[in-house]
Design a protein around this motif. Structure first.
Motif, PDB file in Angstrom:
ATOM      1  N   ALA A  16       1.290  -1.109  -0.565  1.00  0.00           N
ATOM      2  CA  ALA A  16       0.296  -0.089   0.012  1.00  0.00           C
ATOM      3  C   ALA A  16       1.027   1.412  -0.199  1.00  0.00           C
ATOM      4  CB  ALA A  16      -1.155  -0.405   0.936  1.00  0.00           C
ATOM      5  N   ALA A  17       0.209   2.402  -0.651  1.00  0.00           N
ATOM      6  CA  ALA A  17       1.193   3.782  -0.941  1.00  0.00           C
ATOM      7  C   ALA A  17       0.424   4.262  -1.503  1.00  0.00           C
ATOM      8  CB  ALA A  17       2.903   3.137  -1.552  1.00  0.00           C
ATOM      9  N   LEU A  18       0.874   5.585  -1.012  1.00  0.00           N
ATOM     10  CA  LEU A  18      -0.197   7.270  -1.022  1.00  0.00           C
ATOM     11  C   LEU A  18       1.015   7.828  -1.566  1.00  0.00           C
ATOM     12  CD1 LEU A  18      -2.554   7.665   1.523  1.00  0.00           C
ATOM     13  CD2 LEU A  18      -3.182   7.101  -0.784  1.00  0.00           C
ATOM     14  N   PRO A  19       0.808   8.645  -3.158  1.00  0.00           N
ATOM     15  CA  PRO A  19       1.581  10.110  -3.570  1.00  0.00           C
ATOM     16  C   PRO A  19       1.704  10.492  -2.089  1.00  0.00           C
ATOM     17  CG  PRO A  19      -0.239   9.460  -4.604  1.00  0.00           C
ATOM     18  CD  PRO A  19      -0.628   9.043  -3.181  1.00  0.00           C
ATOM     19  N   VAL A  20       3.500  11.501  -2.911  1.00  0.00           N
ATOM     20  CA  VAL A  20       3.598  12.208  -1.168  1.00  0.00           C
ATOM     21  C   VAL A  20       2.642  13.239  -1.352  1.00  0.00           C
ATOM     22  CG1 VAL A  20       6.064  11.047  -1.081  1.00  0.00           C
ATOM     23  CG2 VAL A  20       5.262  13.407  -2.693  1.00  0.00           C
ATOM     24  N   ASP A  21       2.487  13.917  -2.472  1.00  0.00           N
ATOM     25  CA  ASP A  21       1.048  14.902  -1.975  1.00  0.00           C
ATOM     26  C   ASP A  21      -0.496  14.988  -2.067  1.00  0.00           C
ATOM     27  OD1 ASP A  21       0.805  14.049  -4.575  1.00  0.00           O
ATOM     28  OD2 ASP A  21       0.727  15.577  -5.935  1.00  0.00           O
ATOM     29  N   ASN A  22      -0.274  13.818  -1.078  1.00  0.00           N
ATOM     30  CA  ASN A  22      -1.563  13.413  -1.005  1.00  0.00           C
ATOM     31  C   ASN A  22      -2.223  14.523   0.587  1.00  0.00           C
ATOM     32  OD1 ASN A  22      -3.281  11.347   1.661  1.00  0.00           O
ATOM     33  ND2 ASN A  22      -3.969  11.488  -0.719  1.00  0.00           N
ATOM     34  N   GLU A  86     -14.014 -13.329   9.658  1.00  0.00           N
ATOM     35  CA  GLU A  86     -15.256 -12.712   9.420  1.00  0.00           C
ATOM     36  C   GLU A  86     -16.058 -13.082  10.858  1.00  0.00           C
ATOM     37  OE1 GLU A  86     -14.870 -15.450   5.257  1.00  0.00           O
ATOM     38  OE2 GLU A  86     -13.851 -15.202   7.224  1.00  0.00           O
ATOM     39  N   SER A  87     -15.296 -14.160  11.800  1.00  0.00           N
ATOM     40  CA  SER A  87     -16.193 -13.509  12.726  1.00  0.00           C
ATOM     41  C   SER A  87     -16.281 -13.298  13.799  1.00  0.00           C
ATOM     42  CB  SER A  87     -15.369 -15.534  14.039  1.00  0.00           C
ATOM     43  OG  SER A  87     -13.839 -15.520  13.918  1.00  0.00           O
ATOM     44  N   LEU A  88     -14.623 -12.217  13.732  1.00  0.00           N
ATOM     45  CA  LEU A  88     -14.727 -10.679  14.512  1.00  0.00           C
ATOM     46  C   LEU A  88     -13.382 -10.369  14.178  1.00  0.00           C
ATOM     47  CD1 LEU A  88     -16.210  -9.310  17.481  1.00  0.00           C
ATOM     48  CD2 LEU A  88     -14.259 -10.925  18.595  1.00  0.00           C
ATOM     49  N   CYS A  89     -14.106  -8.531  14.005  1.00  0.00           N
ATOM     50  CA  CYS A  89     -12.800  -8.214  13.558  1.00  0.00           C
ATOM     51  C   CYS A  89     -13.209  -6.475  13.453  1.00  0.00           C
ATOM     52  CB  CYS A  89     -12.053  -8.848  12.409  1.00  0.00           C
ATOM     53  SG  CYS A  89     -13.615  -7.832  11.314  1.00  0.00           S
ATOM     54  N   ARG A  90     -12.240  -5.990  14.191  1.00  0.00           N
ATOM     55  CA  ARG A  90     -12.302  -4.593  14.225  1.00  0.00           C
ATOM     56  C   ARG A  90     -11.895  -4.404  12.533  1.00  0.00           C
ATOM     57  NH1 ARG A  90      -8.099  -0.075  14.512  1.00  0.00           N
ATOM     58  NH2 ARG A  90      -6.716  -1.557  15.010  1.00  0.00           N
ATOM     59  N   VAL A  91     -12.796  -3.303  11.577  1.00  0.00           N
ATOM     60  CA  VAL A  91     -12.503  -2.904  10.365  1.00  0.00           C
ATOM     61  C   VAL A  91     -11.848  -0.932  10.532  1.00  0.00           C
ATOM     62  CG1 VAL A  91     -13.158  -2.236   7.978  1.00  0.00           C
ATOM     63  CG2 VAL A  91     -13.785  -4.383   9.152  1.00  0.00           C
ATOM     64  N   ARG A  92     -10.904  -0.694   9.868  1.00  0.00           N
ATOM     65  CA  ARG A  92     -10.821   0.765   9.463  1.00  0.00           C
ATOM     66  C   ARG A  92     -11.233   1.274   7.719  1.00  0.00           C
ATOM     67  NH1 ARG A  92      -7.503   5.642   9.245  1.00  0.00           N
ATOM     68  NH2 ARG A  92      -7.706   7.179  10.608  1.00  0.00           N
ATOM     69  N   LEU A  93     -12.622   2.306   7.575  1.00  0.00           N
ATOM     70  CA  LEU A  93     -12.459   3.077   5.761  1.00  0.00           C
ATOM     71  C   LEU A  93     -11.931   4.312   6.781  1.00  0.00           C
ATOM     72  CD1 LEU A  93     -13.707   2.702   3.754  1.00  0.00           C
ATOM     73  CD2 LEU A  93     -15.462   3.235   4.841  1.00  0.00           C
ATOM     74  N   GLN A  94     -10.970   4.062   5.766  1.00  0.00           N
ATOM     75  CA  GLN A  94     -10.776   6.001   5.528  1.00  0.00           C
ATOM     76  C   GLN A  94     -11.336   6.325   4.231  1.00  0.00           C
ATOM     77  OE1 GLN A  94      -7.205   7.004   7.318  1.00  0.00           O
ATOM     78  NE2 GLN A  94      -5.921   8.154   6.327  1.00  0.00           N
ATOM     79  N   MET A  95     -11.537   7.576   3.832  1.00  0.00           N
ATOM     80  CA  MET A  95     -11.527   8.091   2.733  1.00  0.00           C
ATOM     81  C   MET A  95     -10.968   9.046   3.075  1.00  0.00           C
ATOM     82  SD  MET A  95     -14.553   6.247   1.732  1.00  0.00           S
ATOM     83  CE  MET A  95     -15.526   6.756   0.267  1.00  0.00           C
ATOM     84  N   TYR A  96     -10.381   9.658   1.900  1.00  0.00           N
ATOM     85  CA  TYR A  96      -9.458  10.374   1.900  1.00  0.00           C
ATOM     86  C   TYR A  96      -9.336  11.392   0.337  1.00  0.00           C
ATOM     87  CZ  TYR A  96      -6.578   7.208  -0.983  1.00  0.00           C
ATOM     88  OH  TYR A  96      -5.769   6.226  -2.832  1.00  0.00           O
ATOM     89  N   ALA A  97      -8.839  12.600   0.482  1.00  0.00           N
ATOM     90  CA  ALA A  97      -8.518  14.058  -0.569  1.00  0.00           C
ATOM     91  C   ALA A  97      -7.030  13.412  -1.451  1.00  0.00           C
ATOM     92  CB  ALA A  97      -8.539  15.358   0.236  1.00  0.00           C
ATOM     93  N   GLY A  98      -7.568  13.540  -2.675  1.00  0.00           N
ATOM     94  CA  GLY A  98      -6.296  12.762  -3.429  1.00  0.00           C
ATOM     95  C   GLY A  98      -5.718  13.992  -3.505  1.00  0.00           C
ATOM     96  N   SER A  99      -4.447  14.355  -4.334  1.00  0.00           N
ATOM     97  CA  SER A  99      -2.917  14.673  -4.092  1.00  0.00           C
ATOM     98  C   SER A  99      -4.036  16.481  -4.890  1.00  0.00           C
ATOM     99  CB  SER A  99      -2.166  14.226  -5.768  1.00  0.00           C
ATOM    100  OG  SER A  99      -2.370  12.919  -5.328  1.00  0.00           O
ATOM    101  N   GLY A 100      -2.993  17.451  -4.701  1.00  0.00           N
ATOM    102  CA  GLY A 100      -2.905  18.296  -4.462  1.00  0.00           C
ATOM    103  C   GLY A 100      -2.638  19.227  -3.433  1.00  0.00           C
ATOM    104  N   GLY A 101      -2.486  20.403  -3.825  1.00  0.00           N
ATOM    105  CA  GLY A 101      -2.583  21.849  -2.605  1.00  0.00           C
ATOM    106  C   GLY A 101      -4.164  21.756  -1.922  1.00  0.00           C
ATOM    107  N   LEU A 102      -3.688  22.948  -1.029  1.00  0.00           N
ATOM    108  CA  LEU A 102      -4.468  23.202  -0.109  1.00  0.00           C
ATOM    109  C   LEU A 102      -5.554  23.326  -0.761  1.00  0.00           C
ATOM    110  CD1 LEU A 102      -5.545  23.122   3.016  1.00  0.00           C
ATOM    111  CD2 LEU A 102      -4.524  25.657   3.311  1.00  0.00           C
ATOM    112  N   TYR A 103      -5.680  24.359  -1.728  1.00  0.00           N
ATOM    113  CA  TYR A 103      -6.574  24.967  -2.087  1.00  0.00           C
ATOM    114  C   TYR A 103      -7.492  24.465  -3.558  1.00  0.00           C
ATOM    115  CZ  TYR A 103      -5.910  29.169   0.148  1.00  0.00           C
ATOM    116  OH  TYR A 103      -6.463  29.831   1.619  1.00  0.00           O
ATOM    117  N   SER A 104      -6.862  23.057  -3.647  1.00  0.00           N
ATOM    118  CA  SER A 104      -6.823  22.576  -5.264  1.00  0.00           C
ATOM    119  C   SER A 104      -8.451  21.442  -4.797  1.00  0.00           C
ATOM    120  CB  SER A 104      -5.743  21.566  -5.416  1.00  0.00           C
ATOM    121  OG  SER A 104      -6.440  20.311  -6.603  1.00  0.00           O
TER     122      SER A 104
END
Length: 269
Positions: A16-22, A86-104
Motif C-alpha cells: 500500500a502506498a500514497l503519493p507524497v502530495d496526498n 469474518e468471525s470477529l474483527c475491527r475494520v478501519r475504513l478511511q476516506m481521503y482527499a487526493g493529490s494537490g495543494g490546499l486550495y486544489s
C-alpha cells in the motif's frame, strides 16, 4: 492483518502506498469509520454509513454515483473475507482527499483504504478491572462544525494518548476550549449521578459516536456539560465506542467509581 483494500484493489499491506502530495497526508483531509464485524455482519452499519456520508458532504467531497453504503459494505466484507476474519474483527475504513495543494479543487472525489484487524472475543466483554484515566493538559478541542466528525486530523488525540502512556493511565480525557470534559482519546464519555445517566451534548465538541447514539436510543440519557468538578462527584463513569461498546472507569486521580448501573447498561447493548 495481511491484506488491505485500496480503492477496490485488495493488496498486501506492505504494497500500500500514497503519493507524497496526498492531501490526507499533508493536511489530514479525510475522515474514517471504525467498525465491528461479527459473524460476517457490520454491527450498527446504518449509523456508520449515515455518519460517513454526512461527513463526506461536510468536507465538500464529490461522492461518485457508484459510491454508496451498499458498495462500501461489499468492499469491507470482501476485505474481511480475504483476511479470514469474518468471525470477529475491527475494520478501519478511511476516506481521503487526493493529490494537490490546499486550495486544489481538481479532484474532490474521495479515495478509500480499508484495513482489517482480528479480535479475540474477550475484547467485547465488559472489563473486569476498571480503567484508570486522567485529564489531558495543555491541549483543548474547539467547538466548531468539524468537531463532531471522525476526522483524519487526530493530533490532539495522539498527544492526549501520549500523556496517558507517560502517566500510566489506560486512557486520557479530552477537554474543549471551555475546559469541559467531552470525550477520551478513542471514546465518548458517560457518567451516572443519583441513578441518572448523562453525556456531553454534541455542541460541546465531542465526536458523534455510533455507540453513543446507540446507547441514547436504548436508554434515557440527559445531555449536559461535564465539568471537572461534576466528574469528581459522579457515582459511575464509563467510555463507549463501536468496538468495545462500554468500558467502565474505576478511578480518575484520587476519585474512585463503581460499576453497578454500568453493568446493567452493558447487558442490553
Amino acid at each position: 492483518m495481511g491484506y488491505c483494500n485500496e480503492n477496490g484493489r485488495i493488496i498486501p499491506v506492505s504494497d500500500a502506498a500514497l503519493p507524497v502530495d496526498n492531501r490526507a497526508f499533508r493536511y489530514g483531509y479525510g475522515l474514517f469509520e471504525t467498525m465491528l464485524v461479527e459473524k460476517g455482519v457490520i454491527r450498527l452499519k446504518e449509523f456508520h454509513w449515515e455518519r460517513l456520508f454526512a461527513g463526506l458532504k461536510q468536507l465538500y467531497f464529490e461522492i461518485p454515483q457508484l459510491t454508496t453504503p451498499e458498495s462500501l459494505e461489499a468492499e469491507v466484507l470482501r476485505t474481511v473475507a480475504k483476511n479470514q476474519s469474518e468471525s470477529l474483527c475491527r475494520v478501519r475504513l478511511q476516506m481521503y482527499a487526493g493529490s494537490g495543494g490546499l486550495y486544489s479543487t481538481e479532484s474532490m472525489q474521495p479515495g478509500f483504504v480499508i484495513e482489517c484487524f482480528s479480535l479475540e472475543t474477550d475484547a467485547l466483554k465488559l472489563n473486569e478491572n476498571g480503567l484508570v484515566a486522567g485529564v489531558a493538559t495543555g491541549i483543548a478541542k474547539s467547538m466548531d462544525v468539524l468537531s463532531n466528525i471522525k476526522s483524519c486530523n487526530a493530533l490532539i488525540y495522539a498527544i492526549a494518548a501520549r500523556q496517558a502512556k507517560e502517566n500510566k493511565w489506560n486512557d486520557a480525557l479530552v477537554c474543549n476550549t471551555n475546559g469541559d470534559i467531552i470525550e477520551s482519546t478513542i471514546a465518548n464519555i458517560f457518567w451516572i449521578k443519583d441513578g441518572v445517566l448523562h453525556t456531553p451534548p454534541l455542541s460541546e465538541g465531542c465526536v458523534a459516536g455510533v455507540m453513543r447514539r446507540h446507547i441514547m436510543e436504548k436508554t434515557a440519557v440527559t445531555e449536559k456539560r461535564l465539568t471537572v468538578a461534576e466528574l469528581s462527584e459522579a457515582d459511575e463513569v464509563f467510555l463507549s465506542n463501536a468496538i468495545k461498546k462500554v468500558r467502565w472507569i474505576s478511578s480518575i486521580g484520587n476519585v474512585s467509581y463503581g460499576n453497578g448501573q454500568t453493568k446493567t447498561i452493558y447487558s442490553y447493548l
